[in-house]
Write a protein that holds these residues in place. Sequence first.
Motif, PDB file in Angstrom:
ATOM      1  N   UNK A 402       0.847  -1.191   0.000  1.00 21.11           N
ATOM      2  CA  UNK A 402       0.000   0.000   0.000  1.00 21.11           C
ATOM      3  C   UNK A 402       0.886   1.245   0.000  1.00 21.11           C
ATOM      4  N   UNK A 403       0.523   2.218  -0.796  1.00 21.40           N
ATOM      5  CA  UNK A 403       1.258   3.474  -0.841  1.00 21.40           C
ATOM      6  C   UNK A 403       0.361   4.611  -0.409  1.00 21.40           C
ATOM      7  N   UNK A 404       0.761   5.275   0.652  1.00 17.06           N
ATOM      8  CA  UNK A 404       0.084   6.472   1.120  1.00 17.06           C
ATOM      9  C   UNK A 404       1.127   7.538   1.330  1.00 17.06           C
ATOM     10  N   UNK A 405       1.286   7.971   2.571  1.00 13.23           N
ATOM     11  CA  UNK A 405       2.352   8.916   2.887  1.00 13.23           C
ATOM     12  C   UNK A 405       3.711   8.235   2.856  1.00 13.23           C
ATOM     13  N   UNK A 406       3.713   6.919   2.881  1.00 11.43           N
ATOM     14  CA  UNK A 406       4.927   6.120   2.766  1.00 11.43           C
ATOM     15  C   UNK A 406       4.568   4.873   1.976  1.00 11.43           C
ATOM     16  N   UNK A 407       5.480   3.919   1.904  1.00  8.83           N
ATOM     17  CA  UNK A 407       5.211   2.625   1.279  1.00  8.83           C
ATOM     18  C   UNK A 407       5.134   1.591   2.388  1.00  8.83           C
ATOM     19  N   UNK A 408       4.056   0.808   2.388  1.00 11.82           N
ATOM     20  CA  UNK A 408       3.806  -0.139   3.465  1.00 11.82           C
ATOM     21  C   UNK A 408       3.703  -1.558   2.909  1.00 11.82           C
ATOM     22  N   UNK A 409       4.366  -2.480   3.578  1.00 14.09           N
ATOM     23  CA  UNK A 409       4.218  -3.893   3.268  1.00 14.09           C
ATOM     24  C   UNK A 409       3.104  -4.457   4.138  1.00 14.09           C
ATOM     25  N   UNK A 410       1.987  -4.815   3.508  1.00 14.43           N
ATOM     26  CA  UNK A 410       0.916  -5.482   4.230  1.00 14.43           C
ATOM     27  C   UNK A 410       1.232  -6.975   4.228  1.00 14.43           C
ATOM     28  N   UNK A 411       1.515  -7.504   5.387  1.00 11.01           N
ATOM     29  CA  UNK A 411       2.002  -8.885   5.509  1.00 11.01           C
ATOM     30  C   UNK A 411       1.084  -9.635   6.471  1.00 11.01           C
ATOM     31  N   UNK A 856       0.017  14.657  -7.483  1.00  7.45           N
ATOM     32  CA  UNK A 856       0.456  15.298  -6.241  1.00  7.45           C
ATOM     33  C   UNK A 856       0.219  14.360  -5.068  1.00  7.45           C
ATOM     34  N   UNK A 857       1.228  14.227  -4.213  1.00 10.88           N
ATOM     35  CA  UNK A 857       1.099  13.414  -3.012  1.00 10.88           C
ATOM     36  C   UNK A 857       2.183  13.822  -2.038  1.00 10.88           C
ATOM     37  N   UNK A 858       2.094  13.315  -0.822  1.00 12.16           N
ATOM     38  CA  UNK A 858       3.109  13.648   0.177  1.00 12.16           C
ATOM     39  C   UNK A 858       4.433  12.969  -0.122  1.00 12.16           C
ATOM     40  N   UNK A 859       4.426  11.926  -0.969  1.00 12.25           N
ATOM     41  CA  UNK A 859       5.678  11.287  -1.369  1.00 12.25           C
ATOM     42  C   UNK A 859       6.407  12.154  -2.378  1.00 12.25           C
ATOM     43  N   UNK A 860       5.701  12.633  -3.390  1.00 12.70           N
ATOM     44  CA  UNK A 860       6.318  13.467  -4.428  1.00 12.70           C
ATOM     45  C   UNK A 860       5.240  14.017  -5.341  1.00 12.70           C
ATOM     46  N   UNK A 861       5.559  15.133  -5.992  1.00 12.22           N
ATOM     47  CA  UNK A 861       4.757  15.651  -7.098  1.00 12.22           C
ATOM     48  C   UNK A 861       5.510  15.318  -8.379  1.00 12.22           C
ATOM     49  N   UNK A 862       4.858  14.632  -9.299  1.00 10.68           N
ATOM     50  CA  UNK A 862       5.570  14.218 -10.510  1.00 10.68           C
ATOM     51  C   UNK A 862       4.611  14.124 -11.685  1.00 10.68           C
ATOM     52  N   UNK A 863       5.160  14.298 -12.872  1.00 10.25           N
ATOM     53  CA  UNK A 863       4.385  14.148 -14.095  1.00 10.25           C
ATOM     54  C   UNK A 863       4.293  12.662 -14.438  1.00 10.25           C
ATOM     55  N   UNK A 864       3.076  12.163 -14.592  1.00 11.05           N
ATOM     56  CA  UNK A 864       2.845  10.797 -15.044  1.00 11.05           C
ATOM     57  C   UNK A 864       2.717  10.839 -16.565  1.00 11.05           C
ATOM     58  N   UNK A 865       3.567  10.101 -17.240  1.00  9.27           N
ATOM     59  CA  UNK A 865       3.629  10.152 -18.700  1.00  9.27           C
ATOM     60  C   UNK A 865       2.351   9.631 -19.345  1.00  9.27           C
ATOM     61  N   UNK A 866       2.089  10.115 -20.558  1.00  5.54           N
ATOM     62  CA  UNK A 866       0.976   9.571 -21.332  1.00  5.54           C
ATOM     63  C   UNK A 866       1.257   8.104 -21.645  1.00  5.54           C
ATOM     64  N   UNK A 867       0.199   7.348 -21.900  1.00  9.60           N
ATOM     65  CA  UNK A 867       0.413   5.920 -22.155  1.00  9.60           C
ATOM     66  C   UNK A 867      -0.691   5.356 -23.038  1.00  9.60           C
ATOM     67  N   UNK A 899       1.404   4.332 -12.225  1.00  9.99           N
ATOM     68  CA  UNK A 899       0.211   5.089 -11.863  1.00  9.99           C
ATOM     69  C   UNK A 899       0.533   6.295 -11.008  1.00  9.99           C
ATOM     70  N   UNK A 900       1.670   6.269 -10.277  1.00 10.15           N
ATOM     71  CA  UNK A 900       2.002   7.354  -9.357  1.00 10.15           C
ATOM     72  C   UNK A 900       3.489   7.297  -9.055  1.00 10.15           C
ATOM     73  N   UNK A 901       4.107   8.429  -8.688  1.00  8.40           N
ATOM     74  CA  UNK A 901       5.509   8.394  -8.272  1.00  8.40           C
ATOM     75  C   UNK A 901       5.674   7.527  -7.037  1.00  8.40           C
ATOM     76  N   UNK A 902       6.701   6.709  -7.034  1.00  9.31           N
ATOM     77  CA  UNK A 902       6.951   5.804  -5.924  1.00  9.31           C
ATOM     78  C   UNK A 902       6.397   4.417  -6.127  1.00  9.31           C
ATOM     79  N   UNK A 903       5.390   4.280  -6.973  1.00  9.52           N
ATOM     80  CA  UNK A 903       4.796   2.967  -7.238  1.00  9.52           C
ATOM     81  C   UNK A 903       5.622   2.223  -8.285  1.00  9.52           C
TER      82      UNK A 903
END
Length: 918
Positions: A402-411, A856-867, A899-903
Amino acid sequence: MKTKLLLLCLFAFSGMAISQTTVTGTVSDQDQQPILGANIIVMGTNAGTVSDYDGKFMLTVDQDPPFSIQISSVGFQSVTQQVTAQGQDFSIVLPQGDKLDEVIISASRTPESVRESPVTIERIDSRDIENSAAPNFYTGLENLKGIDVNKGGLTFNSVNARGFSSFANTRFVQLVDGMDNASPALNFVIGNFLGVNQLDVQSVEILPGASSALYGANAFNGILFMNTKNPFEHQGISVYYKTGITSQEAAGDNRFYDFGIRVAHKISDKMAAKASFSYLKGTEWWATDYRQYTLNEPGEPDFISPFRSGLAHDGINIYGDEVATDINAVAQSLEAAGLIPPGASGLVPSVVVGRTGYKEKDVTDYEAINGKADFSLNFRPFSNSNTEIILNSRLGFGNSIYQGASRYQLKGFLLQQHKLEVKGDDFFVRGYATTEDAGDSYDMRFTGININRINAPEWFGTYVGAYLNAITTGASPEQAHAGARVFADENVTFQPGTPEFQAAFDKVTSNPDVSVGSKFVDNSKMYVGEGNYNFRSLLNDVMDLQVGGSVRRYSLDSGGTIFTDYDGPIEYDEYGAYVQGIKKFMDERLKLTASIRYDKANKFDPSYSPRVSLVYAAGADREHNFRASFQTGFRNPDTQSQFIGLNVGRAILVGSAEDNLDRDLPGTDLTGRDAYFDSYSLASVNAFSQSGDPSVLVPVQTDLVEQEQVSAFDVGYRGQLGKIFMDINAYYNIYDGFISSKLVVTPKSGSAFDASGIMDLATGNVDVFQLYTNSEAEVSSYGLVAGLSTNFAENYRVGLSYTYAKFDFDQASDPDFRAAFNTPEHQVKLSFGNPEVFKNFGFKINARWSDEYLWESSIANAIIDSRTVLDAQVNYTIPKLKSVIKIGGTNIAGDEYRSAPGAGSIGSQYYISWTINQ
């Protein structure tokens, strides 16, 4: 006496035999293809059966002829037959149904045809799932017009509509058989984690846009309904097995498999039961963006620097490089302790050096697992009534990211729901509980940070010693820094794959104290009661009048690891009620729907959500349907924006509930009250760091979060022009009190309202907080969704849709506010297929294009490329085995996207499946 008793028994038995009637038959379409799962119901009763894989059925009822049976199936027109004798055999052909006449319930909480729906609606059923090119029906929803699916991993996908998207999508509601599928703690849906086995899907309906008038808080961007098959009507055993590979440049080719089974049996006319289970195992999409995103102003993409460009590089998918210090201060301490020669600290520059972090693949095994189980016991206690009592339990478990304000391993994550429901033609009453257990889940960022903290003094001391040794032997500063890092890593850093690293990893991920650990604790619960009654039968069907209400209690229990609940669970309530009337005029061509809902949540003012809509059917066959609606929706601040207290490294997240402001926060001696009422705006601190001019600093006091409201205007047309089916919808939303996050900088010792705060800024004695509040700026969104579909040359089907989505927001009026629209402005989707090109063989192709957009997110603001993404499948039916074999692939062109920066970047997925329906 014995003779009389024997005669009486024989008479009773003969009476029973006479009263039973058995009929048989075959149900097929107009091409003489058998229809699986057609419903055969004795009209006026709840007795019935369904057709098998060959379209055959046998119906036995305790009723003498004559009586009528109705035969129906999704996508076909219903047919009624008269039973006049015992043992009749029917050959029934169901005509192809009109898309406008498909029956839905979700739009108005009452059965109505698609043509009569007051709002736009997207719908799929079991036949659509069978022909889908997606590896599962949930990800296949992204092929519907106006619908977005953000892919955070193999098992975590987030459905959204009309913008303001995220993986933690608290503006979009998902219901499974009426139960809210959201996590009790986080208020958002974890994809299909606790959803439905695809063998048990009856239909999926999506209402894009505000739906608060009937469904309450958070049904803001839309609502998704997953309806499962009733065991009275859909019996037998169904099984599927699916396997294949996921292919990604970073992860390579990895096998996955997916297995499911559904068993349903009608024990009697009054009792039926079902059970289903599915299990998926595969490899997550690896996240390998090791660049540093330097925080920019909201509304603009962050500056991206290359990997290891500086001494304190902070890569987005690298964890533990946040552990950093000024190495001159370390040198002075070593000199004072006599560990380096006197005066040697003068050779060490005053620069911040960060530790070498761990790549994400070092702190997770990327194992994706999702198991789902569903058990239902259904009772129909009255012979001539559709009243039904349902006991239902479902659970979902496994591993995900899961990615929110951080990256989490749901185990070992576990979600479960238990429901008791009583429903009939005109009413339902249900109560259910949702509980979750985070298992061995952990925060990957703090896993890296706290592993590196274990031996941080030793590492920095080793680094300084190696740097001094290199400088005194003639190395340049650049060479000395590079050599010092290599030496310190080789001799001090725990290396992945070693017993030392594993011991440190286990120690950190088992400890919930964020100062030394990263364990994610959650045992939160949610309790819900709902009811609805329709007075139409009492009003002699003059109009449809419904009243209903709901009550909900949250019990947040994270042990202080997410919320400030370190001294016990936090509990709060929400409740609401609504009334809706539907009336038809002008020979039932004009349909008026009006409703209003009242809602109240703890600590917030009441909300009223009215809705009014008109639908007009024009044309000789009522084939042209025009609709217009207005409603206001609302969104309660979610659990995070009220009660969170979480250090995510880059910032400390703090909720704004009044009783949350003075609670202890992790990683700081400050309180939420300091952050909300004694801080600097981030934009002014950035300006100060560039100019050094204190006059540019702006002290801020941030308002506590309140409810968000929307006024939604919607117009549309749905109809047929010859063989072309059209659905066009335009909307305009005006938001009041838009909820989002704001970053502020808070002095630790001084105050932002006097000179002491400037001293803290100059010395770095500050904390960065992410606050939850409402923007005073005007925010609006608008868009257009248009879809065309048609059949040609027998069974060939083609569909084309275009989506335009835009929002208006004056960033200058609220510089630190993140709107996070996170949605492409333009999207085009195309589908083409034929379920039967020739006997038993079909195919389907889906293509999707979207342009670039800012995320836009608390992890980063980034341009997601066209696809551009292309999916395809071919299928072959084997009637003798009652089976369908499907071979398909997603993103078969192989162009990876995210889909998002960090993912993780989404690669290709190829699969083969075998489905057996008995």
